[in-house]
Design an enzyme around this catalytic site. Structure first.
Site, PDB file in Angstrom:
ATOM      1  N   SER A 227       1.256  56.045 -10.258  1.00  0.00           N
ATOM      2  CA  SER A 227       1.762  57.029 -11.201  1.00  0.00           C
ATOM      3  C   SER A 227       0.602  57.881 -11.724  1.00  0.00           C
ATOM      4  O   SER A 227      -0.136  58.468 -10.917  1.00  0.00           O
ATOM      5  CB  SER A 227       2.533  56.311 -12.315  1.00  0.00           C
ATOM      6  OG  SER A 227       3.291  57.216 -13.068  1.00  0.00           O
ATOM      7  N   ASP A 453      11.907  58.668  -6.004  1.00  0.00           N
ATOM      8  CA  ASP A 453      11.141  58.448  -7.230  1.00  0.00           C
ATOM      9  C   ASP A 453      11.572  59.430  -8.316  1.00  0.00           C
ATOM     10  O   ASP A 453      11.495  60.643  -8.121  1.00  0.00           O
ATOM     11  CB  ASP A 453       9.648  58.606  -6.947  1.00  0.00           C
ATOM     12  CG  ASP A 453       8.768  58.023  -8.036  1.00  0.00           C
ATOM     13  OD1 ASP A 453       9.072  58.240  -9.226  1.00  0.00           O
ATOM     14  OD2 ASP A 453       7.773  57.361  -7.693  1.00  0.00           O
ATOM     15  N   HIS A 483      10.386  53.985  -8.973  1.00  0.00           N
ATOM     16  CA  HIS A 483       9.079  54.580  -9.238  1.00  0.00           C
ATOM     17  C   HIS A 483       8.018  53.770  -8.505  1.00  0.00           C
ATOM     18  O   HIS A 483       7.681  52.660  -8.901  1.00  0.00           O
ATOM     19  CB  HIS A 483       8.828  54.568 -10.740  1.00  0.00           C
ATOM     20  CG  HIS A 483       7.602  55.309 -11.166  1.00  0.00           C
ATOM     21  ND1 HIS A 483       7.279  56.558 -10.689  1.00  0.00           N
ATOM     22  CD2 HIS A 483       6.622  54.987 -12.055  1.00  0.00           C
ATOM     23  CE1 HIS A 483       6.152  56.974 -11.264  1.00  0.00           C
ATOM     24  NE2 HIS A 483       5.742  56.024 -12.094  1.00  0.00           N
TER      25      HIS A 483
END
Length: 514
Positions: A227, A453, A483
């Site tokens: 991320s 995602d 994610h």
């Protein structure tokens, strides 16, 4: 409301005790000596601090290996490397394989920005057992986060009110209230954390990682970024291309986007995830308990949020479930397909007037534990995002952009558009429109994008590959949900990532895993 862009899991805390810890973490006056020569004193890990999220000390890994923690000193201001220092919290698990096979340290950043690596790495430690055969697994609380000179803003009681406010104003009075409440939050951050606020940019954290590399004794930085951790890794590669070892970026941030473009991309991403959730529920052989068709599921959710805007329902008493809480809880549940069953149950209960499950999901996103204490992720997230990003948006700007956001997502559009107000009155100027991650000369970096995602949409992976430069970024696609890709347990993804990190085998560019 805090800027929701790139928040991975939880949120904020302000307390006198942590303020004292921040001040104690800064050596006053000049110092002598080379920080690269410092020796880390590894000890058994204590229980996480309140700012890290609280809870118990990390349990040993299977086989009995213990987690060890240490503190590394870094310059408060990297432009004054011999000035005041701050303490950065580190955690590690030693490599489990033969010493002769050990490659070095593998440093993790799990995102946020603002997530505590010291608490997150042990939570996922078993997932990286194969990587531990040849690496010490290492993570850290970046500056401004957890135990590392944490940014502090408001008290727990103030944060309860902050997160329950109407984050999608419908008229001028509500817009004024949102703006005033955001100013209050930002002013509290400046009051309690003035010394650290100018020094929490991603470039500062990247320089900390290169110091960490040297203190850990590694010639190259071997890195696993997830991320926001992919943005941090890209900035590191830009600043120190010759120091990049084997690196993997998973759940990839688009480095070419400004905050508006990033928030708009998230609106599309969360809408896609919601579409997939609704379609999955109504495609099962048993009846979907929250709608007859995918559109019916989404229509009922929209009605619930509209009803909550007018009248909240009981949540976790004495708090009520507001529209903002419910939207936040729904977004949290879309980060992983594993959470979809909880979203279904939470919606069922909410339709019956019980908001407890959706509030629990929202609390998880905001970093609130069952005792009512907040971690500092919301404070740190705001501080880092606002220090990194130059644009500042007015209420007029956002009103003008609302039609495009609503077109991207009827459910999340307003929420993400108004989230951009978070940096408007921030006391530190933003550095740039977007990060520079160009890294000519760096070793190959495996860039893993997930087509489903919601938080870091798939298109960002290709943008990262292009921005890193020719022969640096190597793209791998995972056709899945949630994610990130590695923690999905997909064997194809894990084989590719493990093959590169453990054996240096770069998969062919354009590899697709399903």
């Amino acid at each position: 409301m805090p800027n929701p862009s790139r928040i991975r899991a939880v949120a904020a805390l302000a307390s006198a005790a942590l303020l004292s810890a921040l001040l104690a973490g800064c050596d006053q006056g000049e110092r002598d000596g080379d920080l690269t020569a410092q020796k880390l004193d590894w000890q058994d890990c204590p229980a996480p601090s309140a700012a890290e999220g609280g809870g118990g000390a990390p349990s040993p890994l299977p086989g009995g290996a213990k987690w060890q923690c240490a503190t590394m000193k870094a310059p408060l201001d990297w432009s004054k490397p011999k000035g005041d220092t701050i303490d950065l919290a580190l955690i590690r698990a030693r490599a489990s394989g033969a010493a002769s096979k050990r490659i070095g340290s593998l440093v993790f950043n799990f995102g946020g920005p603002g997530g505590s690596g010291v608490t997150t790495l042990p939570a996922f430690g078993e997932d990286y057992a194969q990587l531990r055969t040849r690496y010490d697994l290492v993570s850290f609380d970046p500056r401004g986060v957890g135990r590392s000179a944490p940014v502090e803003c408001e008290s727990d009681a103030q944060l309860d009110a902050y997160f329950q406010q109407d984050a999608t104003p419908d008229d001028s009075a509500e817009r004024t209230q949102l703006l005033d409440r955001t100013k209050q939050f930002n002013a509290a951050c400046e009051k309690h954390s003035k010394k650290i606020l100018p020094h929490v940019r991603t470039t500062d954290a990247a320089r900390d990682m290169d110091l960490m590399r040297q203190v850990l004794g590694d010639a190259k930085l071997h890195y696993f970024g997830i991320s926001y951790g992919t943005e941090l890794g890209g900035v590191y590669a830009h600043l120190f291309p010759r120091n990049v070892g084997r690196a993997v970026f998973d759940a990839v941030v688009d480095p070419t986007q400004d905050p508006e473009q990033s928030s708009l991309g998230q609106a599309r991403g969360f809408q896609l995830a919601l579409d997939n959730f609704a379609g999955d529920c109504t495609s099962k052989t048993t009846d979907c308990p929250i709608g007859d068709t995918a559109q019916d599921v989404k229509d009922r959710i929209a009605k619930l949020l509209a009803d909550l805007d007018r009248k909240p329902i009981p949540g976790i008493l004495p708090r009520e479930l507001t529209q903002s809480d419910a939207t936040n809880g729904i977004a949290q549940s879309l980060y992983s397909k594993d959470f979809w069953e909880y979203l279904t149950e939470g919606l069922e209960q909410a339709y019956e007037g019980d908001g407890r499950i959706l509030m629990l999901l929202s609390d998880s996103m905001n970093g609130r534990n069952e005792n009512g204490e907040y971690s500092n992720i919301a404070a740190a997230n705001t501080a880092i995002n606002c220090s990194d990003a130059k644009p500042r948006y007015t209420t007029a700007d956002i009103q003008q952009k609302l039609p495009e956001f609503r077109s991207a997502s009827a459910l999340f559009g307003d929420y993400l558009a108004w989230g951009m107000i978070g940096c408007t009155d921030w006391p530190v100027a933003g550095a740039a429109d977007h990060p520079d991650v160009s890294a000519p000369g760096a070793a190959p970096i495996l860039v893993v994008g997930n087509t489903g995602d919601p938080a870091t949409p798939y298109e960002g992976a290709k943008k990262m590959v292009d921005a890193l430069g020719k022969s640096v970024g190597i793209e791998l696609t995972y056709r899945g949900q949630g994610h990130g890709a590695y923690d999905s347990k997909n064997k194809c993804v894990q084989a590719a990532v493990n093959g590169y990190l453990l054996d240096g085998k770069v998969p062919p560019a354009g590899t697709v895993c399903s």
